[in-house]
Design a protein around this motif. Sequence first.
Motif, PDB file in Angstrom:
ATOM      1  N   VAL A   9     -53.658  16.266 -26.944  1.00 55.12           N
ATOM      2  CA  VAL A   9     -52.665  17.313 -26.716  1.00 55.12           C
ATOM      3  C   VAL A   9     -52.701  18.291 -27.881  1.00 55.12           C
ATOM      4  N   ILE A  10     -52.776  19.574 -27.564  1.00 55.25           N
ATOM      5  CA  ILE A  10     -52.777  20.616 -28.595  1.00 55.25           C
ATOM      6  C   ILE A  10     -51.735  21.674 -28.236  1.00 55.25           C
ATOM      7  N   ASP A  11     -51.445  22.538 -29.197  1.00 54.00           N
ATOM      8  CA  ASP A  11     -50.502  23.623 -28.941  1.00 54.00           C
ATOM      9  C   ASP A  11     -51.083  24.619 -27.954  1.00 54.00           C
ATOM     10  N   VAL A  37     -72.388  14.014 -31.415  1.00 55.48           N
ATOM     11  CA  VAL A  37     -72.243  15.074 -32.400  1.00 55.48           C
ATOM     12  C   VAL A  37     -70.815  15.609 -32.376  1.00 55.48           C
ATOM     13  N   SER A  38     -70.376  16.067 -33.528  1.00 50.86           N
ATOM     14  CA  SER A  38     -69.055  16.690 -33.616  1.00 50.86           C
ATOM     15  C   SER A  38     -69.150  18.113 -33.116  1.00 50.86           C
ATOM     16  N   GLU A  39     -68.218  18.485 -32.313  1.00 52.18           N
ATOM     17  CA  GLU A  39     -68.184  19.821 -31.714  1.00 52.18           C
ATOM     18  C   GLU A  39     -66.794  20.407 -31.904  1.00 52.18           C
ATOM     19  N   GLN A  40     -66.682  21.666 -31.564  1.00 50.92           N
ATOM     20  CA  GLN A  40     -65.370  22.306 -31.551  1.00 50.92           C
ATOM     21  C   GLN A  40     -65.220  23.049 -30.230  1.00 50.92           C
ATOM     22  N   GLY A  41     -64.022  23.049 -29.725  1.00 52.53           N
ATOM     23  CA  GLY A  41     -63.681  23.852 -28.558  1.00 52.53           C
ATOM     24  C   GLY A  41     -62.537  24.792 -28.919  1.00 52.53           C
ATOM     25  N   PHE A  42     -62.264  25.696 -28.020  1.00 51.06           N
ATOM     26  CA  PHE A  42     -61.100  26.566 -28.232  1.00 51.06           C
ATOM     27  C   PHE A  42     -60.503  26.932 -26.885  1.00 51.06           C
ATOM     28  N   VAL A  43     -59.206  27.134 -26.920  1.00 51.55           N
ATOM     29  CA  VAL A  43     -58.467  27.544 -25.730  1.00 51.55           C
ATOM     30  C   VAL A  43     -57.949  28.941 -25.971  1.00 51.55           C
ATOM     31  N   VAL A  44     -58.129  29.817 -24.994  1.00 50.90           N
ATOM     32  CA  VAL A  44     -57.574  31.166 -25.090  1.00 50.90           C
ATOM     33  C   VAL A  44     -56.518  31.360 -24.007  1.00 50.90           C
ATOM     34  N   CYS A  45     -55.581  32.225 -24.323  1.00 54.08           N
ATOM     35  CA  CYS A  45     -54.616  32.688 -23.325  1.00 54.08           C
ATOM     36  C   CYS A  45     -54.881  34.175 -23.131  1.00 54.08           C
ATOM     37  N   PHE A  46     -55.208  34.550 -21.895  1.00 55.50           N
ATOM     38  CA  PHE A  46     -55.536  35.945 -21.600  1.00 55.50           C
ATOM     39  C   PHE A  46     -54.911  36.287 -20.258  1.00 55.50           C
ATOM     40  N   GLN A  47     -54.131  37.326 -20.238  1.00 51.85           N
ATOM     41  CA  GLN A  47     -53.417  37.753 -19.028  1.00 51.85           C
ATOM     42  C   GLN A  47     -52.654  36.588 -18.411  1.00 51.85           C
ATOM     43  N   GLY A  48     -52.071  35.778 -19.291  1.00 53.12           N
ATOM     44  CA  GLY A  48     -51.222  34.674 -18.857  1.00 53.12           C
ATOM     45  C   GLY A  48     -51.961  33.435 -18.398  1.00 53.12           C
ATOM     46  N   GLU A  49     -53.290  33.482 -18.401  1.00 52.57           N
ATOM     47  CA  GLU A  49     -54.075  32.324 -17.961  1.00 52.57           C
ATOM     48  C   GLU A  49     -54.759  31.663 -19.149  1.00 52.57           C
ATOM     49  N   LEU A  50     -54.961  30.365 -19.023  1.00 51.69           N
ATOM     50  CA  LEU A  50     -55.590  29.584 -20.074  1.00 51.69           C
ATOM     51  C   LEU A  50     -57.008  29.197 -19.674  1.00 51.69           C
ATOM     52  N   TYR A 105     -69.752  27.671 -22.081  1.00 57.78           N
ATOM     53  CA  TYR A 105     -69.641  26.339 -21.492  1.00 57.78           C
ATOM     54  C   TYR A 105     -68.162  26.006 -21.349  1.00 57.78           C
ATOM     55  N   ALA A 106     -67.732  25.862 -20.092  1.00 60.39           N
ATOM     56  CA  ALA A 106     -66.311  25.613 -19.832  1.00 60.39           C
ATOM     57  C   ALA A 106     -65.950  24.151 -20.092  1.00 60.39           C
ATOM     58  N   LEU A 107     -64.779  23.946 -20.646  1.00 57.47           N
ATOM     59  CA  LEU A 107     -64.234  22.614 -20.858  1.00 57.47           C
ATOM     60  C   LEU A 107     -63.014  22.445 -19.960  1.00 57.47           C
ATOM     61  N   PRO A 108     -62.726  21.217 -19.547  1.00 54.67           N
ATOM     62  CA  PRO A 108     -61.540  21.006 -18.717  1.00 54.67           C
ATOM     63  C   PRO A 108     -60.263  21.196 -19.538  1.00 54.67           C
ATOM     64  N   ILE A 109     -59.206  21.488 -18.844  1.00 52.38           N
ATOM     65  CA  ILE A 109     -57.917  21.711 -19.509  1.00 52.38           C
ATOM     66  C   ILE A 109     -56.822  21.275 -18.541  1.00 52.38           C
ATOM     67  N   LYS A 110     -55.758  20.681 -19.088  1.00 48.16           N
ATOM     68  CA  LYS A 110     -54.599  20.309 -18.280  1.00 48.16           C
ATOM     69  C   LYS A 110     -53.378  20.988 -18.886  1.00 48.16           C
ATOM     70  N   GLU A 111     -52.627  21.662 -18.078  1.00 45.32           N
ATOM     71  CA  GLU A 111     -51.406  22.298 -18.572  1.00 45.32           C
ATOM     72  C   GLU A 111     -50.271  21.299 -18.506  1.00 45.32           C
ATOM     73  N   LEU A 112     -49.601  21.114 -19.633  1.00 46.21           N
ATOM     74  CA  LEU A 112     -48.435  20.248 -19.709  1.00 46.21           C
ATOM     75  C   LEU A 112     -47.212  21.148 -19.787  1.00 46.21           C
ATOM     76  N   ASN A 113     -46.100  20.620 -20.257  1.00 45.03           N
ATOM     77  CA  ASN A 113     -44.891  21.436 -20.289  1.00 45.03           C
ATOM     78  C   ASN A 113     -45.024  22.618 -21.252  1.00 45.03           C
ATOM     79  N   LYS A 114     -44.985  22.340 -22.557  1.00 43.33           N
ATOM     80  CA  LYS A 114     -45.147  23.422 -23.532  1.00 43.33           C
ATOM     81  C   LYS A 114     -46.437  23.274 -24.327  1.00 43.33           C
ATOM     82  N   ILE A 116     -50.806  21.732 -24.021  1.00 38.11           N
ATOM     83  CA  ILE A 116     -51.929  21.591 -23.112  1.00 38.11           C
ATOM     84  C   ILE A 116     -52.763  20.392 -23.569  1.00 38.11           C
ATOM     85  N   ALA A 117     -53.540  19.866 -22.665  1.00 38.73           N
ATOM     86  CA  ALA A 117     -54.432  18.755 -23.010  1.00 38.73           C
ATOM     87  C   ALA A 117     -55.875  19.190 -22.785  1.00 38.73           C
ATOM     88  N   VAL A 118     -56.716  18.803 -23.726  1.00 38.18           N
ATOM     89  CA  VAL A 118     -58.148  19.134 -23.699  1.00 38.18           C
ATOM     90  C   VAL A 118     -58.928  17.868 -23.999  1.00 38.18           C
TER      91      VAL A 118
END
Length: 124
Positions: A9-11, A37-50, A105-114, A116-118
């Motif tokens: 769970v991340i902000d 291997v260690s990787e990094q992902g990122f989540v963006v919010c653009f036009q209200g979508e994640l 490369y898209a990663l899955p995402i789950k929207e929680l209350n406030k 998100i889960a990645v």
Amino acid sequence: MMDDDNWQVIDRPEEGEAVCFDLQAEMRLFDGAVVNVSEQGFVVCFQGELRAWRNHCPHAGSPLDWIPGQFFDADGQLLVCHTHHAEFEPLSGECIAGPCPRGLYALPIKELNKAIAVPLRIVL
Ligand code: FES
């Protein structure tokens, strides 16, 4: 499909911003060996979508951000790889300019209350 225990769970990012996270990627090499291997992902919010993306440019494999967490161009409309300036659509990940051979490369995402889960782990 991912196991229930393969989530962290991340902000939730604010509009026009990104939140980075670490994850592990399992890769199979040409000789059949499997490495993690260690990787990094990122989540963006653009036009209200994640959207969640792997922080790995499809051109030469560098992270897209050169200032940690900075992915958007000056106008806030595109994601930019700061190594050779490839440009990507924030919601589709499509490469629209620059030397990238394909989109992000898209990663899955789950929207929680406030929040998100990645994923914690992916298989490449
Ligand atoms: S590594 Fe991203 S454009 Fe070259």
